[in-house]
Design a protein around this motif. Structure first.
Motif, mmCIF file in Angstrom:
data_model
loop_
_atom_site.group_PDB
_atom_site.id
_atom_site.type_symbol
_atom_site.label_atom_id
_atom_site.label_comp_id
_atom_site.label_asym_id
_atom_site.label_seq_id
_atom_site.Cartn_x
_atom_site.Cartn_y
_atom_site.Cartn_z
ATOM 1 N N ARG A 1 0.825 -1.217 0.000
ATOM 2 C CA ARG A 1 0.000 0.000 0.000
ATOM 3 C C ARG A 1 0.855 1.261 0.000
ATOM 4 O O ARG A 1 2.010 1.242 0.437
ATOM 5 N N LEU B 1 -3.446 5.844 4.151
ATOM 6 C CA LEU B 1 -3.039 4.613 3.468
ATOM 7 C C LEU B 1 -4.009 4.365 2.316
ATOM 8 O O LEU B 1 -5.224 4.493 2.491
ATOM 9 N N MET C 1 -5.238 1.447 -0.110
ATOM 10 C CA MET C 1 -5.120 -0.015 -0.093
ATOM 11 C C MET C 1 -5.989 -0.674 -1.167
ATOM 12 O O MET C 1 -7.137 -1.056 -0.921
ATOM 13 N N LYS D 1 -9.415 0.599 -0.249
ATOM 14 C CA LYS D 1 -9.726 1.260 1.033
ATOM 15 C C LYS D 1 -8.838 2.490 1.181
ATOM 16 O O LYS D 1 -7.637 2.424 0.905
ATOM 17 N N ILE E 1 -7.746 4.999 4.073
ATOM 18 C CA ILE E 1 -7.829 5.029 5.533
ATOM 19 C C ILE E 1 -6.825 6.035 6.098
ATOM 20 O O ILE E 1 -5.648 6.021 5.732
ATOM 21 N N VAL F 1 -4.939 7.640 9.440
ATOM 22 C CA VAL F 1 -4.508 7.272 10.793
ATOM 23 C C VAL F 1 -4.021 8.566 11.452
ATOM 24 O O VAL F 1 -2.990 9.123 11.054
ATOM 25 N N THR G 1 -12.884 -2.351 9.321
ATOM 26 C CA THR G 1 -11.466 -2.416 9.719
ATOM 27 C C THR G 1 -11.322 -3.055 11.093
ATOM 28 O O THR G 1 -10.436 -3.894 11.324
ATOM 29 N N ARG H 1 -12.333 -7.038 10.761
ATOM 30 C CA ARG H 1 -11.450 -7.913 9.973
ATOM 31 C C ARG H 1 -10.070 -8.014 10.610
ATOM 32 O O ARG H 1 -9.367 -9.009 10.468
ATOM 33 N N ALA I 1 0.103 -0.021 14.831
ATOM 34 C CA ALA I 1 0.941 0.552 13.786
ATOM 35 C C ALA I 1 1.031 2.040 14.012
ATOM 36 O O ALA I 1 0.088 2.762 13.748
ATOM 37 N N HIS J 1 5.889 -0.195 12.025
ATOM 38 C CA HIS J 1 4.997 -1.301 12.334
ATOM 39 C C HIS J 1 5.592 -2.274 13.327
ATOM 40 O O HIS J 1 5.247 -3.434 13.346
ATOM 41 N N LEU K 1 -0.216 -6.466 9.574
ATOM 42 C CA LEU K 1 -0.166 -5.183 8.860
ATOM 43 C C LEU K 1 -1.570 -4.739 8.471
ATOM 44 O O LEU K 1 -1.879 -3.561 8.437
ATOM 45 N N GLY K 2 -2.429 -5.741 8.175
ATOM 46 C CA GLY K 2 -3.763 -5.446 7.647
ATOM 47 C C GLY K 2 -3.723 -5.603 6.139
ATOM 48 O O GLY K 2 -2.820 -5.088 5.477
HETATM 49 O O1 LIG Z 1 -4.869 -2.379 7.426
HETATM 50 C C1 LIG Z 1 -5.319 -1.368 7.981
HETATM 51 O O2 LIG Z 1 -6.490 -0.994 7.858
HETATM 52 C C2 LIG Z 1 -4.396 -0.624 8.845
HETATM 53 N N1 LIG Z 1 -3.208 -1.025 9.102
HETATM 54 C C3 LIG Z 1 -2.492 -0.126 9.926
HETATM 55 C C4 LIG Z 1 -3.429 0.966 10.225
HETATM 56 C C5 LIG Z 1 -4.685 0.613 9.501
#
Ligand SMILES: O=C([O-])C1=[NH+]CCC1
Ligand SMILES: NC(=O)C1=CN([C@@H]2O[C@H](COP(=O)(O)OP(=O)(O)OC[C@H]3O[C@@H](n4cnc5c(N)ncnc54)[C@H](O)[C@@H]3O)[C@@H](O)[C@H]2O)C=CC1
Length: 299
Positions: free
Chosen positions: A14, A26, A28, A43, A45, A47, A85, A88, A209, A213, A275-276
């Motif tokens: 990502r 991010l 994704m 996605k 997102i 942070v 989020t 999952r 994270a 990470h 990590l996601g």
């Molecule tokens: O995969 C995810 O949605 C995230 N990973 C780190 C912060 C958010």
């Protein structure tokens, strides 16, 4: 996870766009080739850990998922991604824990972090596992660097789930003492778990994270552990500090699930560095979209 490891899912590493020294966006994108669960999505997102200081009860993680028609590329929906989020991510930790502790007896669970992820992990783990401490009480320990927040969460969870006792710990060291499973879900930039506090065979789900990470666990934990990841491309791109430290990843959880990598021995400390994954969001977005169509559009 299996689809990712069998490369039936496509997700590139990502992109991370920083908006200041602590916040980032991010991006994704993911494609999952599956007639039941598959979709094409991206996605977005943000942070923003400093949202907690704004006094407006804003979440620190805010996500939206764009869902596309795989054939035409037309946008089908924009789906709010905060709940997705949360769920999952906890689901991935449950799967990793199930496979990495299959031959171990589980008694003590310690959760470090009482935010959105700490809460959803508490809910998911009390549902899927049966953590019973010495006096045969179902018990889950929770610590947060701001104790009041942990106390509030503990009181909320104890009201919701009478069968399990949630207990607030004021010390992170005491919280993880004798723990069979540990979850770290914070924005800590310095380690909150040390190797000397761990017993043999502990399994850790490192979820948090910050800007890096791998800041919640001490370097010595990573060096002493079998470290599993969710997807290799992401780990190679984002976990460069761990690679420089000399940490070799044991494999993806999806490969472990499909038998492609043998599980660690029972006395080995294991870490799932979460990590996601974009395709987790992809599958969830497809499910939400299908449910929406069925319920409101009768399609
Ligand atoms: O995969 C995810 O949605 C995230 N990973 C780190 C912060 C958010
Ligand atoms: N691996 C994955 O797929 C995902 C990871 N995350 C990460 O999980 C972590 C938690 O996310 P949320 O629960 O949504 O955030 P949140 O803001 O709801 O909770 C964060 C928790 O960390 C605590 N915290 C903040 N600064 C800290 C510090 N310096 N030391 C120790 N604790 C500290 C807060 O008090 C709070 O309880 C974040 O790092 C986030 O980026 C979030 C979503 C998905």
């Amino acid at each position: 996870m299996g689809s990712v490891s069998k490369r039936r899912a496509i997700q590139t590493a990502r992109a991370r766009t920083c908006s200041n020294s602590t916040s980032f966006l991010l991006t994704m994108p993911g494609f999952l080739d599956d007639s039941n669960f598959g979709a094409l999505s991206c996605k977005l997102i943000t942070v923003c850990p400093n949202n907690v200081h704004l006094g407006k009860s804003l979440p620190t993680i805010n996500a939206n998922i764009t869902l596309f028609d795989e054939t035409t590329g037309i946008l089908k929906a924009i789906i709010s991604g905060n709940e997705i989020t949360k769920w999952r991510t906890a689901a991935a930790s449950v799967v990793a824990t199930k496979y990495l502790t299959a031959k171990k007896g589980l008694r003590v669970l310690a959760i470090l972090g009482a935010g959105a992820q700490g809460e959803i992990h508490a809910v998911a783990f009390q549902h899927f596992f049966n953590f019973e401490e010495a006096n045969s009480k179902r018990l889950i320990r929770i610590w947060n660097h701001n104790t009041l927040k942990a106390e509030k969460l503990v009181s909320k969870l104890n009201q919701l789930y009478c069968g399990t006792v949630f207990k607030c710990f004021k010390s992170n060291e005491m919280c993880v003492k004798e723990a069979d499973v540990i979850i770290t879900a914070t924005f800590a930039s310095e380690p909150i778990v040390q190797l000397k506090w761990l017993k043999k065979g502990t399994h850790i789900n490192a979820v948090g994270a910050g800007l890096t990470h791998y800041s919640e666990l001490s370097e010595s934990i990573y060096l002493a552990s079998d470290v599993y990841i969710d997807y290799s491309e992401g780990a190679e791109a984002e976990l460069t500090g761990l690679k420089e430290l000399g940490v070799e990843f044991k494999g993806e959880i999806g490969t472990l699930v499909s038998g492609g990598v043998s599980p660690s021995s029972v006395n080995q400390i294991t870490v799932f560095q979460s990590l996601g994954m974009a395709v987790e969001d992809c599958a969830m977005a497809r499910m939400v979209y299908d449910l929406y169509k069925k319920q409101y559009r009768n399609v």
